[in-house]
Design a protein around this motif. Structure first.
Motif, PDB file in Angstrom:
ATOM      1  N   TYR A 103      40.636  26.113  41.470  1.00 23.96           N
ATOM      2  CA  TYR A 103      40.103  26.755  40.398  1.00 23.96           C
ATOM      3  C   TYR A 103      40.533  26.250  39.266  1.00 23.96           C
ATOM      4  O   TYR A 103      39.612  25.694  38.196  1.00 23.96           O
ATOM      5  CB  TYR A 103      40.380  28.160  40.475  1.00 23.96           C
ATOM      6  CG  TYR A 103      39.562  28.913  39.005  1.00 23.96           C
ATOM      7  CD1 TYR A 103      38.436  28.688  38.775  1.00 23.96           C
ATOM      8  CD2 TYR A 103      40.586  29.233  38.152  1.00 23.96           C
ATOM      9  CE1 TYR A 103      37.951  29.350  37.725  1.00 23.96           C
ATOM     10  CE2 TYR A 103      40.075  30.092  36.942  1.00 23.96           C
ATOM     11  CZ  TYR A 103      38.707  29.894  36.718  1.00 23.96           C
ATOM     12  OH  TYR A 103      38.471  30.478  35.477  1.00 23.96           O
ATOM     13  N   MET A 146      40.273  32.026  50.468  1.00 21.78           N
ATOM     14  CA  MET A 146      40.221  31.616  49.172  1.00 21.78           C
ATOM     15  C   MET A 146      40.181  29.959  48.979  1.00 21.78           C
ATOM     16  O   MET A 146      39.304  29.422  48.244  1.00 21.78           O
ATOM     17  CB  MET A 146      41.220  32.152  48.162  1.00 21.78           C
ATOM     18  CG  MET A 146      40.857  31.998  46.862  1.00 21.78           C
ATOM     19  SD  MET A 146      39.765  33.237  46.414  1.00 21.78           S
ATOM     20  CE  MET A 146      40.870  34.630  46.480  1.00 21.78           C
ATOM     21  N   THR A 179      33.547  40.066  44.693  1.00 25.49           N
ATOM     22  CA  THR A 179      34.290  39.199  45.382  1.00 25.49           C
ATOM     23  C   THR A 179      33.314  38.457  46.467  1.00 25.49           C
ATOM     24  O   THR A 179      32.533  39.091  46.844  1.00 25.49           O
ATOM     25  CB  THR A 179      35.730  39.607  45.919  1.00 25.49           C
ATOM     26  OG1 THR A 179      36.241  38.474  46.575  1.00 25.49           O
ATOM     27  CG2 THR A 179      35.222  40.468  47.297  1.00 25.49           C
ATOM     28  N   TRP A 207      42.149  39.708  43.663  1.00 26.76           N
ATOM     29  CA  TRP A 207      43.427  39.480  44.356  1.00 26.76           C
ATOM     30  C   TRP A 207      44.718  39.462  43.508  1.00 26.76           C
ATOM     31  O   TRP A 207      45.653  40.217  43.809  1.00 26.76           O
ATOM     32  CB  TRP A 207      43.244  38.144  45.171  1.00 26.76           C
ATOM     33  CG  TRP A 207      44.697  37.815  45.757  1.00 26.76           C
ATOM     34  CD1 TRP A 207      45.099  38.394  46.947  1.00 26.76           C
ATOM     35  CD2 TRP A 207      45.757  36.841  45.395  1.00 26.76           C
ATOM     36  NE1 TRP A 207      46.324  38.033  47.328  1.00 26.76           N
ATOM     37  CE2 TRP A 207      46.826  36.859  46.439  1.00 26.76           C
ATOM     38  CE3 TRP A 207      45.767  35.825  44.368  1.00 26.76           C
ATOM     39  CZ2 TRP A 207      47.847  36.168  46.408  1.00 26.76           C
ATOM     40  CZ3 TRP A 207      46.850  35.153  44.233  1.00 26.76           C
ATOM     41  CH2 TRP A 207      47.839  35.314  45.245  1.00 26.76           C
ATOM     42  N   LEU A 258      43.707  29.244  43.863  1.00 21.42           N
ATOM     43  CA  LEU A 258      44.201  29.203  42.324  1.00 21.42           C
ATOM     44  C   LEU A 258      44.306  27.912  41.628  1.00 21.42           C
ATOM     45  O   LEU A 258      43.569  27.466  40.633  1.00 21.42           O
ATOM     46  CB  LEU A 258      45.070  30.079  42.457  1.00 21.42           C
ATOM     47  CG  LEU A 258      45.833  30.223  40.749  1.00 21.42           C
ATOM     48  CD1 LEU A 258      45.141  30.986  39.900  1.00 21.42           C
ATOM     49  CD2 LEU A 258      47.091  30.716  41.030  1.00 21.42           C
ATOM     50  N   LEU A 283      39.615  35.584  42.667  1.00 19.45           N
ATOM     51  CA  LEU A 283      40.851  35.424  42.404  1.00 19.45           C
ATOM     52  C   LEU A 283      41.498  36.659  41.427  1.00 19.45           C
ATOM     53  O   LEU A 283      42.668  37.046  41.839  1.00 19.45           O
ATOM     54  CB  LEU A 283      40.984  34.179  41.628  1.00 19.45           C
ATOM     55  CG  LEU A 283      40.894  32.775  42.444  1.00 19.45           C
ATOM     56  CD1 LEU A 283      40.896  31.625  41.420  1.00 19.45           C
ATOM     57  CD2 LEU A 283      42.306  32.689  43.356  1.00 19.45           C
ATOM     58  N   SER A 298      37.122  27.796  47.264  1.00 19.79           N
ATOM     59  CA  SER A 298      37.444  27.046  46.215  1.00 19.79           C
ATOM     60  C   SER A 298      36.972  25.759  46.531  1.00 19.79           C
ATOM     61  O   SER A 298      36.171  24.973  45.378  1.00 19.79           O
ATOM     62  CB  SER A 298      39.003  26.935  45.796  1.00 19.79           C
ATOM     63  OG  SER A 298      39.618  26.571  46.907  1.00 19.79           O
ATOM     64  N   THR A 353      45.472  31.749  49.015  1.00 21.92           N
ATOM     65  CA  THR A 353      44.703  32.018  47.824  1.00 21.92           C
ATOM     66  C   THR A 353      45.470  31.472  46.387  1.00 21.92           C
ATOM     67  O   THR A 353      44.810  30.874  45.502  1.00 21.92           O
ATOM     68  CB  THR A 353      45.153  33.613  47.307  1.00 21.92           C
ATOM     69  OG1 THR A 353      46.516  33.825  47.694  1.00 21.92           O
ATOM     70  CG2 THR A 353      44.085  34.489  48.189  1.00 21.92           C
ATOM     71  N   ARG A 409      36.530  32.722  40.684  1.00 19.53           N
ATOM     72  CA  ARG A 409      37.547  33.498  39.612  1.00 19.53           C
ATOM     73  C   ARG A 409      37.477  34.783  39.764  1.00 19.53           C
ATOM     74  O   ARG A 409      38.228  35.464  39.635  1.00 19.53           O
ATOM     75  CB  ARG A 409      36.588  33.093  38.131  1.00 19.53           C
ATOM     76  CG  ARG A 409      37.783  33.495  37.057  1.00 19.53           C
ATOM     77  CD  ARG A 409      36.868  33.713  35.695  1.00 19.53           C
ATOM     78  NE  ARG A 409      35.706  34.487  35.723  1.00 19.53           N
ATOM     79  CZ  ARG A 409      34.665  34.101  35.203  1.00 19.53           C
ATOM     80  NH1 ARG A 409      34.278  33.102  34.660  1.00 19.53           N
ATOM     81  NH2 ARG A 409      33.570  35.132  35.259  1.00 19.53           N
TER      82      ARG A 409
END
Length: 805
Positions: A525, A456, A442, A486, A522, A483, A460, A518, A480
């Motif tokens: 991403y 995060m 990570t 997590w 996400l 993520l 990102s 996060t 990725r």
């Protein structure tokens, strides 16, 4: 207990002379291993477990194994929690084979951290090696922590054989420093030969195969005075390494160089020929130096198969206190963690980068970080096969690869209109925030620090703007991986499970920022990658995380709250957001503005990717949150947004730049109100003296009293650490907000100043050097030295000033 019985895991070999040098002389060592999850856990990818290993020089009788509570994963600075083993497996190496001795499931929950050990009789079994793999733990279930494996076991046995201590020197077959290629200079120094170009300086030890010096200058100005390598008296972590299972370390850090061979230097060529007779291994390492690169032809010939704890055809060990060097590459999630495919990029912040490119299918790379001993290692491996035990098999036969170490600037080219400090920062620091740790799978605070999934959204922003790190390796792959860890329940700072008396609860009920940051990461991403297959694969996990987030709206107004961190003055709670030692709590403006942005993006992108069911109800939640935000957080006395409203109804406002920046960028307030908010705060920034933005921006313009700070912050003045110190961390939010409300000149002025010190390396330092935060007069008052958050502003620099094709 018999007089000759002792804990074999705590056994420390006799240290070498001259003192303080026994880094790897413990018989018990802890390591991380990739594993598939047990069926029925819902984990989609692979997980990391930890194991305590016993690495003896020869067989010893094993009498009993004790299991006790130990420290858990460090999830919060306010509480160092204990954990316990719920399932483990003991395998031992006896008579040349591995065998499972114990496979224990469903251990009872201990009564407390001081509960006595549970003991298992081993009957005097003779073994030279053992692996105690923690398969399940009390707090984070399938993800078992290093701390627990490192302290939960006692392995009582008879005293083992004394390891062989043997240090041999290579024969010097001659040093001739001519001829040399253009741009390469060389000199012989005591015990080494040194090569220098405009972009790098490298030394080779003459008595042992390994680097003796390495410095980089990515601007090719000949500034190569700072050695990046790890140094300690009597300990050498450079070059060939080999510790076979079941025996003494043959080539290792101290009193471990049981080799024969020689070195020859001819012009730009350094050639080592080294054999390890006790293991039947022969190495040839042929180095050649050129102005912009180093070339290596490495060969290993094995007479037979060898299983090893440690091995490398060439190891390079960096000093993270000089530079937190990151290793970027495509991970192989097999065996002991940290394994990477070649090529890899070695990035030393503020110094430069090396592309390590190999030709030869049998070559791999392994990266590892040891914060306690303060080193970062990279291992070039030839013809090795990882095992699921965390060891490696050196395959027999001949193995060869050609490796190019390309010394070149590695960054992003700026447009011609870019200000000079921004252009320089894009070349030198655009990649620094992508501090990936292959050994944990990570992105992290930095390459030798803990991973904080609450960052995060910074990762990102950087990853989606950067693009390819090297041909075929996109920065979003690191995002990725982070993520996935997590989503699959891997713990981190502010994430995982914590104890509340006899009960367990999610850490994200305290650190609200983790679940929010996060989910924004996400969304970014998925918006960037459009990876619908990945979204389907993780759909159950995404849905679960969204449901957990929605459940944190405790009073139904659309805003999320923490029942544990209530933000009341005098309670000295830790924070619900990234500023962990400031008592943000209950209703947090930073968290809820970021949540609004995350809900907006996820609602759009998941619907576009064919998964609208995952965001059912999100649109209505978003509207409710927006309607509640202004009345809750806008301060009529200042004209901007306060930091938090505590559970007693009080508004806490210390003129927070980043908080208001997040708010303005999120869209939770109207464009007109956002302009008023940022305009008013900008005037206040100017009125307090407009501190030198080259040092960073303050979190808060007004002093926070001790009543709204955690106890470790008490007694310090305004301008110390998170109470108003200057830092690049989180500065991107306010800089971005200025441009969004029409104040682009002011935004560009701050961006240029921030980039100036990112570019010249004075905004940060090596690990734990403290340069990440400064008093307003410039004196250091930080801790990590380098934080990934400092480089979030580079996402803005990329967006505005990158050269477009």
């Amino acid at each position: 207990m018999n007089d000759d019985a002792l804990d074999l895991l705590a056994l420390i070999e006799r240290p070498p002379p001259l003192g303080g040098m026994g880094f790897r002389n413990r018989a018990g060592r802890t390591q991380a291993i990739w594993r598939d999850a047990d069926p029925g856990t819902g984990i989609v990818g692979r997980r990391i477990v930890h194991a305590r290993t016993m690495q003896l020089a020869g067989p010893a009788q094993l009498r009993r194994l004790g299991v006790r509570p130990g420290r858990g994963y460090h999830k919060c600075g306010s509480d160092d929690q204990w954990d316990w083993v719920r399932a483990f497996r003991l395998v031992v190496h006896a008579d040349g084979q591995w065998q499972t001795v114990l496979d224990i499931r469903e251990l009872p929950t201990p009564s407390g951290s001081d509960a006595p050990s549970l003991w298992y009789d081993l009957g005097g079994l003779s073994a030279s090696a053992a692996i105690i793999e923690v398969l399940q733990c009390g707090l984070d279930d399938q993800w078992t922590p290093w701390n627990l494996a490192d302290g939960a076991f006692e392995l009582i046995g008879a005293r083992p054989p004394v390891p062989i201590q043997r240090e041999r020197r290579l024969a010097n077959r001659g040093v001739t420093l001519q001829p040399l290629p253009s741009g390469v200079h060389a000199e012989e120094r005591p015990g080494e030969v040194r090569y220098r170009t405009a972009g790098y300086e490298v030394g080779f030890a003459l008595g042992r195969a390994g680097f003796s010096y390495l410095a980089l200058d990515d601007e090719a100005a000949g500034s190569t005075m700072i050695d990046l390598l790890h140094r300690a008296p009597g300990v050498d972590l450079q070059g060939i390494m080999l510790h076979p299972v079941g025996g003494s370390s043959l080539v290792g850090p101290a009193l471990r160089c049981d080799v024969e061979g020689h070195v020859r230097v001819e012009g730009n060529r350094v050639r080592y020929e080294v054999s390890v007779p006790a293991a039947g291994q022969n190495f040839t390492l042929d180095w050649r130096m050129y102005a912009d690169r180093i070339e290596l032809v490495a060969e290993r010939e094995g007479e037979n198969s060898i299983e090893a704890w440690e091995s490398a055809a060439w190891q390079i060990a960096f000093d993270p206190g000089t530079a937190a060097t990151a290793t970027l590459g495509r991970p192989r999630k097999v065996g002991r963690t940290g394994l990477l495919e070649l090529p890899v990029l070695l990035h030393a912040p503020g110094h430069g980068s090396i592309r390590v490119i190999a030709q030869g299918e049998t070559a791999t790379w392994r990266s590892d970080a040891d914060r306690q001993n303060s080193w970062l290692t990279g291992e070039l491996k030839l013809g090795e096969t990882p095992t699921d035990r965390g060891t490696t098999i050196l395959e027999p036969g001949s193995h060869r690869c050609a490796v190019t170490w390309l010394m070149a600037g590695h960054g992003i080219e700026a447009s011609q209109s870019a200000p000079a400090p921004v252009a320089r920062a894009l070349r030198r620091a655009a990649i620094t925030g992508l501090s990936y740790r292959a050994d944990t799978g990570t992105l992290s605070n930095n390459s030798i620090s803990i991973h904080c999934p609450m960052s995060m959204d910074t990762w990102s922003a950087l990853a989606t703007s950067y693009g390819e790190v090297m041909p075929g390796i996109d920065a979003v792959e690191f995002l990725r991986d982070s993520l996935e860890r997590w989503l699959d329940g891997g713990p981190g700072y502010g994430s995982g499970t914590m104890r509340d008396g006899s009960q367990l609860r999610p850490a994200e009920d305290e650190y609200l920022i983790t679940g929010v940051g996060t989910m924004l990461g996400l969304g970014e991403y998925l918006d960037h990658s459009r990876n619908s297959a990945w979204a389907r694969r993780y759909s159950d996990r995404i849905k679960q995380k969204l449901e957990q987030l929605a459940a944190r709206d405790l009073d139904g107004d659309g805003l999320i709250e923490s029942p544990h961190r209530r933000g009341v003055s005098g309670d000295h709670d830790w924070s619900t957001n990234w500023y962990d030692v400031v008592s943000f709590g209950w209703k947090d403006a930073y968290v809820n503005a970021l949540l609004f942005k995350a809900l907006t993006l996820l609602g759009e992108v998941l619907s576009d990717l064919g998964a609208p069911e995952l965001v059912a109800g999100v649109a209505a939640w978003r509207v409710k949150l927006r309607d509640a935000f202004g009345p809750t957080f806008l301060n009529p006395e200042t004209g901007w947004v306060a930091g938090w409203r505590s559970a007693d109804g009080r508004l806490h406002d210390y003129a927070f730049l980043a908080v208001n920046g997040v708010v303005a960028n999120s869209g939770v307030l109207s464009a007109e109100v956002s302009r008023q908010v940022i305009g008013a705060l900008w005037e206040e920034y100017r009125s307090v003296g407009e501190p030198d933005a080259r040092l960073g921006l303050p979190n808060n313009l007004w002093p926070i009293p001790d009543e709204d700070l955690t106890e470790p912050m008490h007694g310090f003045p305004h301008g110390f650490y998170l109470n108003g110190a200057l830092s690049h961390s989180q500065a991107r939010h306010f800089v971005d907000a200025l441009s969004r409300v029409g104040m682009m000149p002011e935004s560009e002025r701050l961006l240029g100043a921030l980039c100036e010190t990112l570019a010249d390396g004075t905004a940060f330092g090596g690990s734990q050097t403290g340069g990440d935060w400064r008093y307003w007069d410039g004196a250091q008052c930080g801790y990590e030295g380098l934080l990934t958050e400092q480089f979030g502003v580079m996402a803005l620099a990329i967006e505005r000033h990158r050269l477009r094709g």
